[in-house]
Design a protein around this motif. Structure first.
Motif, PDB file in Angstrom:
ATOM      1  N   VAL A 179       0.822  -1.203   0.000  1.00 10.06           N
ATOM      2  CA  VAL A 179       0.000   0.000   0.000  1.00 10.06           C
ATOM      3  C   VAL A 179       0.861   1.260   0.000  1.00 10.06           C
ATOM      4  CG1 VAL A 179      -1.862   1.219   1.210  1.00 10.06           C
ATOM      5  CG2 VAL A 179      -1.811  -1.275   1.203  1.00 10.06           C
ATOM      6  N   LYS A 196       0.667   5.542   1.785  1.00  8.18           N
ATOM      7  CA  LYS A 196      -0.741   5.827   2.082  1.00  8.18           C
ATOM      8  C   LYS A 196      -1.068   5.368   3.505  1.00  8.18           C
ATOM      9  CE  LYS A 196      -5.179   5.556  -0.328  1.00  8.18           C
ATOM     10  NZ  LYS A 196      -5.852   5.036  -1.553  1.00  8.18           N
ATOM     11  N   LEU A 197      -0.317   4.368   3.978  1.00  5.93           N
ATOM     12  CA  LEU A 197      -0.502   3.886   5.344  1.00  5.93           C
ATOM     13  C   LEU A 197      -0.292   4.994   6.371  1.00  5.93           C
ATOM     14  CD1 LEU A 197       1.469   0.507   5.145  1.00  5.93           C
ATOM     15  CD2 LEU A 197      -0.995   0.841   4.903  1.00  5.93           C
ATOM     16  N   ALA A 203      -3.458   6.927   6.811  1.00  8.88           N
ATOM     17  CA  ALA A 203      -4.381   6.146   7.635  1.00  8.88           C
ATOM     18  C   ALA A 203      -3.996   6.225   9.110  1.00  8.88           C
ATOM     19  CB  ALA A 203      -4.390   4.689   7.157  1.00  8.88           C
ATOM     20  N   PHE A 251      -8.196   2.921   9.365  1.00  5.03           N
ATOM     21  CA  PHE A 251      -7.527   1.851   8.629  1.00  5.03           C
ATOM     22  C   PHE A 251      -8.521   0.989   7.841  1.00  5.03           C
ATOM     23  CE2 PHE A 251      -5.501   2.715  12.744  1.00  5.03           C
ATOM     24  CZ  PHE A 251      -4.272   3.210  12.316  1.00  5.03           C
ATOM     25  N   THR A 271      -9.968   1.253   4.907  1.00  7.23           N
ATOM     26  CA  THR A 271      -9.944   1.111   3.445  1.00  7.23           C
ATOM     27  C   THR A 271      -8.620   0.605   2.898  1.00  7.23           C
ATOM     28  OG1 THR A 271      -9.251   3.424   3.143  1.00  7.23           O
ATOM     29  CG2 THR A 271     -11.630   2.966   3.162  1.00  7.23           C
ATOM     30  N   ILE A 272      -7.560   0.605   3.685  1.00  5.08           N
ATOM     31  CA  ILE A 272      -6.254   0.259   3.121  1.00  5.08           C
ATOM     32  C   ILE A 272      -6.167  -1.209   2.714  1.00  5.08           C
ATOM     33  CG2 ILE A 272      -4.993   2.141   4.197  1.00  5.08           C
ATOM     34  CD1 ILE A 272      -4.125   0.221   6.382  1.00  5.08           C
ATOM     35  N   ASP A 308      -7.018  -1.247  -0.851  1.00  2.00           N
ATOM     36  CA  ASP A 308      -5.863  -0.846  -1.653  1.00  2.00           C
ATOM     37  C   ASP A 308      -4.904  -2.003  -1.869  1.00  2.00           C
ATOM     38  OD1 ASP A 308      -6.158   2.122  -2.071  1.00  2.00           O
ATOM     39  OD2 ASP A 308      -6.231   2.109   0.096  1.00  2.00           O
ATOM     40  N   CYS A 309      -4.660  -2.764  -0.812  1.00  2.00           N
ATOM     41  CA  CYS A 309      -3.724  -3.882  -0.907  1.00  2.00           C
ATOM     42  C   CYS A 309      -4.205  -4.905  -1.931  1.00  2.00           C
ATOM     43  CB  CYS A 309      -3.549  -4.527   0.465  1.00  2.00           C
ATOM     44  SG  CYS A 309      -2.191  -5.721   0.545  1.00  2.00           S
ATOM     45  N   SER A 325      -2.992   4.463  -4.938  1.00  2.00           N
ATOM     46  CA  SER A 325      -1.960   4.169  -3.934  1.00  2.00           C
ATOM     47  C   SER A 325      -0.559   4.476  -4.436  1.00  2.00           C
ATOM     48  CB  SER A 325      -2.045   2.702  -3.496  1.00  2.00           C
ATOM     49  OG  SER A 325      -3.250   2.449  -2.817  1.00  2.00           O
ATOM     50  N   LEU A 348      -7.449   8.951   1.253  1.00  2.00           N
ATOM     51  CA  LEU A 348      -7.655   7.532   1.539  1.00  2.00           C
ATOM     52  C   LEU A 348      -8.717   6.868   0.662  1.00  2.00           C
ATOM     53  CD1 LEU A 348      -7.453   7.247   5.442  1.00  2.00           C
ATOM     54  CD2 LEU A 348      -5.757   6.552   3.749  1.00  2.00           C
ATOM     55  N   PRO A 401     -10.192   4.494  -1.624  1.00  2.00           N
ATOM     56  CA  PRO A 401      -9.509   3.246  -2.009  1.00  2.00           C
ATOM     57  C   PRO A 401      -9.316   3.118  -3.512  1.00  2.00           C
ATOM     58  CG  PRO A 401     -11.786   2.808  -1.383  1.00  2.00           C
ATOM     59  CD  PRO A 401     -11.524   4.244  -1.049  1.00  2.00           C
TER      60      PRO A 401
END
Length: 330
Positions: A62, A65-66, A69, A75, A77-78, A81-82, A183, A216, A218
């Motif tokens: 990710v 962008k972390l 978050a 946290f 939506t991450i 993203d992953c 991301s 954030l 996604p």
């Protein structure tokens, strides 16, 4: 977009100056591959011949962008993203994603954080129609400060389903809108927007959201494009990630003339103005409104656009550059 005003009083930000040099990163990756050789068969995924099909693997994380978050303690939506960063690479190769494993490195156990990450992963898995086979959570306080999230996705494709990977002169380009910043480029975006703002400040183009919430949004998942791509004879695809619009050059050394792009979302203008970033740097760093591009025969492009939410954005000509919004990128 036009270059932000430069009265000489504010430094222009670049991705390299904020700590991420794309060319240096590509050189380092090339050196890594040279050390042990590589059987990569596509620009986006490694393929293993398993008889009548290919098994494909892609891995990604990710990124910074972390840190957004973490700053706003959201946290949720991450995990999406992953999933997206991995499956979209497989789609760009013409491969159907089927299974996923995640890797979470963390400095100390945090049930609330891991639960939110899991919720996002579940949403991404459902949207991509993936199965989670497992994963690893590693508690490493001496190695990790905060946490990092990455994953690996496996896919399957018949040997006649993997994309050629090479556009042809005369092909049309069909583009598909992004969902915002996705991301990539967050190191530059974070530096730009926090010059004069906090993540919890209102996002000026949409006061109902904060700056952090906008960053954030996604990453869009493009697995729904696989079937129509195959049905309409797509030759090559580009997932617009690190390197921005220069990713189109991964479809072959041609000139990609983009004269009808989707508009860039408001977040890009905001980042550009706050960081005093040039147009060229923006297009070399971010997706600028389009997260996925395909090349296919011109006589099939309108049908593909009609069958999806894409549109014809340009064409392929002789050359070696990307021509977009008055810029020439190579």
């Amino acid at each position: 977009m036009t270059d932000s005003a430069d009265d000489g009083s504010e430094e222009r930000l670049t991705y390299a100056e904020t700590g991420v040099d794309i060319e240096a990163s590509e050189d380092a990756t090339a050196a890594l591959l040279e050390a042990f050789g590589s059987d990569l068969r596509t620009e986006y995924a490694g393929l293993i011949d398993i008889g009548d099909r290919y098994l494909a693997l892609a891995t990604d994380g990710v990124g910074t962008k972390l840190l957004v978050a973490e700053a706003i303690e959201d946290f949720s939506t991450i995990g999406i993203d992953c999933i997206a960063m991995n499956v979209n690479d497989l789609v760009a190769a013409g491969v159907e994603p089927v299974a996923f494993v995640d890797y979470l490195a963390i400095d100390e156990p945090d049930e609330a954080l891991t639960n939110q990450i899991g919720e996002g992963l579940a949403v991404g898995l459902e949207e991509a129609d993936l199965t989670m086979l497992g994963g690893e959570t590693a508690v490493m306080p001496e190695v990790v400060k905060g946490f990092d999230l990455a994953g690996t996705c496996a896919g399957i494709a018949g040997k006649d389903e993997v994309l050629e990977g090479e556009a042809q002169v005369g092909d049309a380009l069909v583009g598909f809108a992004s969902n915002g910043i996705h991301s990539n480029g967050l190191t530059l975006a974070r530096e730009a927007v926090t010059r004069e703002h906090d993540y919890t400040d209102e996002f000026p183009p949409n006061p109902d959201r904060t700056i952090g919430e906008e960053l954030l949004r996604p990453t869009r998942i493009y697995t729904d494009l696989l079937e129509p791509m195959r049905e309409h004879g797509v030759r090559a695809a580009a997932h617009v990630t690190g390197g921005g619009w220069t990713n189109l050059l991964r479809m072959g050394e041609f000139e990609y003339v983009v004269d009808n792009p989707f508009p860039a979302q408001a977040v890009f203008e905001f980042v550009q103005e706050e960081g005093n970033v040039t147009d060229e740097e923006m297009h070399r760093t971010f997706n600028m409104g389009i997260g996925f591009v395909v090349a296919l025969p011109e006589d099939r492009a309108e049908d593909l656009a009609a069958a999806t939410d894409g549109r014809i954005i340009g064409r392929v000509e002789e050359g070696d550059s990307v021509e977009v919004r008055g810029l020439s990128l190579s």
